[in-house]
Scaffold this active site. Sequence first.
Site, short mmCIF file in Angstrom:
data_model
loop_
_atom_site.label_atom_id
_atom_site.label_comp_id
_atom_site.label_asym_id
_atom_site.label_seq_id
_atom_site.Cartn_x
_atom_site.Cartn_y
_atom_site.Cartn_z
N TYR A 157 3.49 9.87 -11.67
CA TYR A 157 2.22 8.76 -10.48
C TYR A 157 1.61 7.94 -11.19
O TYR A 157 1.30 6.96 -11.02
CB TYR A 157 1.17 9.90 -9.74
CG TYR A 157 0.43 9.30 -8.73
CD1 TYR A 157 1.16 8.88 -7.61
CD2 TYR A 157 -0.13 8.80 -9.13
CE1 TYR A 157 0.18 8.02 -6.86
CE2 TYR A 157 -1.62 8.51 -8.45
CZ TYR A 157 -1.20 8.07 -7.03
OH TYR A 157 -2.35 7.74 -6.45
N ALA A 158 0.83 8.30 -12.18
CA ALA A 158 0.07 7.51 -13.42
C ALA A 158 1.38 6.28 -13.58
O ALA A 158 1.00 5.20 -13.60
CB ALA A 158 -0.49 8.54 -14.54
N ALA A 159 1.99 6.51 -14.41
CA ALA A 159 2.76 5.54 -14.98
C ALA A 159 3.15 4.29 -13.57
O ALA A 159 3.39 3.36 -13.17
CB ALA A 159 4.41 6.08 -15.05
N SER A 160 4.00 5.17 -12.73
CA SER A 160 4.11 4.16 -11.30
C SER A 160 2.67 3.24 -10.74
O SER A 160 2.84 2.25 -10.73
CB SER A 160 4.41 4.87 -10.36
OG SER A 160 3.38 5.38 -9.90
N LYS A 161 1.71 3.88 -11.67
CA LYS A 161 0.40 3.22 -10.43
C LYS A 161 -0.03 1.62 -11.82
O LYS A 161 -1.07 1.02 -12.14
CB LYS A 161 -0.68 4.23 -10.22
CG LYS A 161 -0.29 4.86 -9.36
CD LYS A 161 -0.45 3.60 -8.03
CE LYS A 161 0.24 4.72 -6.65
NZ LYS A 161 0.01 3.61 -5.56
N SER B 77 -4.56 2.88 -8.57
CA SER B 77 -5.15 4.09 -8.83
C SER B 77 -6.15 4.62 -10.26
O SER B 77 -5.13 3.46 -11.06
CB SER B 77 -3.77 5.17 -8.27
OG SER B 77 -5.00 6.33 -9.03
N ASN C 280 0.62 -1.21 -0.30
CA ASN C 280 0.26 0.63 0.02
C ASN C 280 1.22 1.32 0.22
O ASN C 280 0.43 2.03 -0.51
CB ASN C 280 -0.84 -0.02 1.16
CG ASN C 280 -1.20 1.17 1.69
OD1 ASN C 280 -2.45 1.52 1.36
ND2 ASN C 280 -1.27 1.87 2.38
#
Length: 248
Positions: free
Chosen positions: A156-160, A143, A91
């Site tokens: 952030y989007a790439a990591s999610k 996410s 998480n």
Amino acid sequence: MKRLENRIALVTGASRGIGFAIAQAFAAEGATVLMNARDPEVLEQRAAELRQQYDAAVECLPYNVSQADAVKTAFAGIFQRHRRLDVLVNNAGILREGLLGMIPRDLIEDTVQTNIVGPLLHLQEAARLMGRKQSGSIINMSSIMGRYGSKGLTVYAASKAAIIGMTVAAAKELAPKSIRVNAVAPGFIATDMSRNIPEAVFEERVRSIGMGRVGEPSEVAQSVVFLASDESRYVTGQVLGVDGSMTI
Ligand SMILES: NC(=O)c1ccc[n+]([C@@H]2O[C@H](COP(=O)([O-])OP(=O)(O)OC[C@H]3O[C@@H](n4cnc5c(N)ncnc54)[C@H](OP(=O)(O)O)[C@@H]3O)[C@@H](O)[C@H]2O)c1
């Protein structure tokens, strides 16, 4: 019978927000909860709350999820004390915004380390430990950004999105050992992470939610309990959206 009785469950990023709500829901369902975050004092305070509230067995494992040595030591300790791990919730995560032309290198490095490398290290260690028992449930926190993105959130989007990739690949690899790997993709949830944005952006995001409100950490936690428990014993490789209709 509580749904997680006799289970040993590790939750990373458990000192506040969604992670704490998951630790709380696990404690309520009878699990032995191993709580991780970086700040040992805050973590101990939160663990004490759960012990008092649920008479639960709660342990604190303070370390940075992206440090390989610390992760190894934590898992060696889990093996020594419990001989097994039944549930892992990857998480812990960070969100730092930046428009493409202005993203500093350290934002990329920090996000990749915490949101991708950390979960991968835990996935590896958990697969080894769960492999001994040929059972287990791993839940990775993605996410809606991992699928739909948003201005200023490219990193952030790439990591999610990476979380979704590792979930489906590991689910295929680990299915023969009866280890399940699923992801949860929350929408806009009321935590420090989501509060830490300009008010106008906050209001705009809430307007895009069909249910007309932000989600509560406990609402994400209940989905995680389902994926951790035997109720979902034939469910693997899935991404469960918890977003009040943001993505439909
Ligand atoms: N809130 C939302 O709307 C939302 C939506 C979709 C997905 N998510 C995802 O849900 C997860 C939890 O988010 P949240 O909103 O609950 O965040 P939060 O309130 O900021 O809490 C983050 C938690 O992670 C810990 N953490 C951060 N970096 C860490 C590291 N390197 N090693 C160990 N622990 C670390 C923090 O504790 P320390 O700082 O003490 O280490 C804290 O316990 C994240 O993966 C996030 O991307 C959140």
